[in-house]
Motif scaffolding. Structure first.
Motif, PDB file in Angstrom:
ATOM      1  N   SER A  11       0.864  -1.172   0.000  1.00  0.00           N
ATOM      2  CA  SER A  11       0.000   0.000   0.000  1.00  0.00           C
ATOM      3  C   SER A  11       0.907   1.229   0.000  1.00  0.00           C
ATOM      4  N   GLY A  12       0.350   2.374  -0.291  1.00  0.00           N
ATOM      5  CA  GLY A  12       1.186   3.559  -0.367  1.00  0.00           C
ATOM      6  C   GLY A  12       0.368   4.830  -0.407  1.00  0.00           C
ATOM      7  N   LEU A  13       1.084   5.943  -0.325  1.00  0.00           N
ATOM      8  CA  LEU A  13       0.466   7.261  -0.419  1.00  0.00           C
ATOM      9  C   LEU A  13       0.872   7.900  -1.738  1.00  0.00           C
ATOM     10  N   VAL A  14      -0.101   8.197  -2.559  1.00  0.00           N
ATOM     11  CA  VAL A  14       0.139   8.848  -3.842  1.00  0.00           C
ATOM     12  C   VAL A  14      -0.664  10.144  -3.857  1.00  0.00           C
TER      13      VAL A  14
ATOM     14  N   ASN B 263       5.006  -2.491   2.564  1.00  0.00           N
ATOM     15  CA  ASN B 263       4.646  -3.880   2.299  1.00  0.00           C
ATOM     16  C   ASN B 263       4.289  -4.521   3.638  1.00  0.00           C
ATOM     17  N   PHE B 264       3.145  -5.172   3.670  1.00  0.00           N
ATOM     18  CA  PHE B 264       2.657  -5.808   4.887  1.00  0.00           C
ATOM     19  C   PHE B 264       2.531  -7.310   4.664  1.00  0.00           C
ATOM     20  N   ILE B 265       3.051  -8.077   5.608  1.00  0.00           N
ATOM     21  CA  ILE B 265       2.942  -9.535   5.557  1.00  0.00           C
ATOM     22  C   ILE B 265       2.134  -9.980   6.771  1.00  0.00           C
ATOM     23  N   PHE B 266       1.047 -10.687   6.514  1.00  0.00           N
ATOM     24  CA  PHE B 266       0.146 -11.147   7.564  1.00  0.00           C
ATOM     25  C   PHE B 266       0.008 -12.672   7.524  1.00  0.00           C
ATOM     26  N   THR B 267      -0.302 -13.248   8.676  1.00  0.00           N
ATOM     27  CA  THR B 267      -0.692 -14.656   8.733  1.00  0.00           C
ATOM     28  C   THR B 267      -2.202 -14.749   8.513  1.00  0.00           C
ATOM     29  N   GLY B 268      -2.677 -15.977   8.414  1.00  0.00           N
ATOM     30  CA  GLY B 268      -4.098 -16.182   8.190  1.00  0.00           C
ATOM     31  C   GLY B 268      -4.968 -15.692   9.327  1.00  0.00           C
ATOM     32  N   VAL B 269      -4.449 -15.727  10.564  1.00  0.00           N
ATOM     33  CA  VAL B 269      -5.229 -15.258  11.709  1.00  0.00           C
ATOM     34  C   VAL B 269      -5.105 -13.755  11.906  1.00  0.00           C
ATOM     35  N   GLY B 270      -4.339 -13.099  11.037  1.00  0.00           N
ATOM     36  CA  GLY B 270      -4.238 -11.651  11.094  1.00  0.00           C
ATOM     37  C   GLY B 270      -3.061 -11.108  11.863  1.00  0.00           C
ATOM     38  N   ASN B 271      -2.116 -11.990  12.265  1.00  0.00           N
ATOM     39  CA  ASN B 271      -0.913 -11.508  12.932  1.00  0.00           C
ATOM     40  C   ASN B 271       0.077 -10.976  11.909  1.00  0.00           C
TER      41      ASN B 271
ATOM     42  N   GLN C 172       1.673   8.990  11.645  1.00  0.00           N
ATOM     43  CA  GLN C 172       1.258   7.720  12.237  1.00  0.00           C
ATOM     44  C   GLN C 172      -0.126   7.328  11.746  1.00  0.00           C
ATOM     45  N   GLN C 173      -1.030   8.301  11.632  1.00  0.00           N
ATOM     46  CA  GLN C 173      -2.383   7.983  11.176  1.00  0.00           C
ATOM     47  C   GLN C 173      -2.372   7.496   9.732  1.00  0.00           C
ATOM     48  N   GLU C 174      -1.550   8.111   8.898  1.00  0.00           N
ATOM     49  CA  GLU C 174      -1.457   7.644   7.513  1.00  0.00           C
ATOM     50  C   GLU C 174      -0.925   6.218   7.458  1.00  0.00           C
ATOM     51  N   PHE C 175       0.053   5.903   8.314  1.00  0.00           N
ATOM     52  CA  PHE C 175       0.558   4.533   8.376  1.00  0.00           C
ATOM     53  C   PHE C 175      -0.541   3.570   8.817  1.00  0.00           C
ATOM     54  N   LEU C 176      -1.300   3.938   9.837  1.00  0.00           N
ATOM     55  CA  LEU C 176      -2.377   3.067  10.318  1.00  0.00           C
ATOM     56  C   LEU C 176      -3.454   2.878   9.254  1.00  0.00           C
ATOM     57  N   ASP C 177      -3.704   3.914   8.474  1.00  0.00           N
ATOM     58  CA  ASP C 177      -4.682   3.795   7.384  1.00  0.00           C
ATOM     59  C   ASP C 177      -4.195   2.782   6.345  1.00  0.00           C
ATOM     60  N   MET C 178      -2.898   2.867   6.005  1.00  0.00           N
ATOM     61  CA  MET C 178      -2.350   1.916   5.041  1.00  0.00           C
ATOM     62  C   MET C 178      -2.404   0.489   5.590  1.00  0.00           C
ATOM     63  N   MET C 179      -2.086   0.323   6.874  1.00  0.00           N
ATOM     64  CA  MET C 179      -2.081  -1.008   7.462  1.00  0.00           C
ATOM     65  C   MET C 179      -3.492  -1.599   7.537  1.00  0.00           C
ATOM     66  N   ALA C 180      -4.470  -0.781   7.907  1.00  0.00           N
ATOM     67  CA  ALA C 180      -5.847  -1.265   7.975  1.00  0.00           C
ATOM     68  C   ALA C 180      -6.332  -1.718   6.605  1.00  0.00           C
ATOM     69  N   MET C 181      -5.990  -0.946   5.592  1.00  0.00           N
ATOM     70  CA  MET C 181      -6.341  -1.294   4.219  1.00  0.00           C
ATOM     71  C   MET C 181      -5.695  -2.623   3.819  1.00  0.00           C
TER      72      MET C 181
END
Length: 242
Positions: free
Chosen positions: A163-166, A187-195, A210-219
């Motif tokens: 994800s990114g900010l454009v 780049n985010f790597i998650f397990t099946g349970v969401g870890n 920080q909020q922009e980072f959290l937005d990218m991570m939630a997405m």
């Protein structure tokens, strides 16, 4: 709309399992126009530093074909050394897979994961991780069917997404045209349970909040739930060979 996609929408994802004849597990994955061939091969040995531990190992290698991009690049084998980028990505793939593997259930054997980028349009590492897990899953299933393994060493799924900010807007699963002009990318790597397994994030020319980072991570996390479902579906497909 960006190429008929919402900002929080992943590209069309495709899996072709059994993409090669000889590998114990294989998958051709497509993230839009990014195509990566992932194979899993078994060897009845482990690195020298693991001998006698009764534990297995998963090792990954990554490469791009010469014409995976708009201009041909020389093969790294011809140059005589891997690029720093290739080394970094293959180590990332290996770490991601080992995070969900129980090494004692593998015995003293290793699975070698090869990820070869046939065509690149952004997100090659995230596609490689997501496809490599499917190849590993198919490989392990074969070893279980043949009674080579008694217990399943795979503890969970692993998926990855970018994800990114454009222009100040958070976008999911960046294509090259977006990634090349992003203010920040992750780049985010998650397990099946969401870890979380690993996060790579950097500002490209400017910082981000920080909020922009959290937005990218939630997405990204929401998208990874979808990727896990697609992995499950791919692993139930009839395996085809060329």
């Amino acid at each position: 709309m960006r190429n008929n996609r919402r900002n929080d929408q992943i590209r069309n994802i495709s899996f072709k399992t059994g993409a090669t004849k000889y590998a114990e597990g294989s998958c051709l994955i497509g993230f839009g126009d990014t195509k990566v061939l992932c194979t899993a091969s078994v060897e009845d040995n482990v690195p020298s530093w693991m001998r006698g531990t009764k534990k297995g190992w998963v090792h990954a290698e990554y490469a791009m074909l010469p014409r995976a991009t708009s201009q041909r690049v020389r093969r790294e084998s011809v140059v005589g050394r891997q690029s720093g980028r290739s080394l970094e990505i293959q180590r990332l793939i290996g770490r991601a897979l080992r995070a969900v593997v129980e090494p004692t259930a593998m015995g003293e054997r290793q699975v070698l994961i090869d990820c070869d980028v046939l065509q690149a349009d952004g997100g090659t590492r995230t596609a490689a991780i997501t496809g490599a897990w499917v190849a590993l899953r198919l490989c392990v299933d074969r070893l279980l069917r043949e009674n080579v393994l008694e217990d399943d060493p795979l503890l969970d799924h692993v998926v990855a997404i970018s994800s990114g900010l454009v222009n100040g807007v958070a976008l999911l699963d960046l294509e090259y045209s977006e990634d090349s002009r992003a203010d920040a990318d992750a780049n985010f790597i998650f397990t099946g349970v969401g870890n979380l397994v690993e996060v790579q994030a950097s500002g490209e020319g400017k910082s981000f909040s920080q909020q922009e980072f959290l937005d990218m991570m939630a997405m990204a996390r929401s998208a990874c739930e979808e990727l896990v479902a697609l992995q499950k579906e791919a692993c139930t497909q009839t395996v085809c060979t060329l």
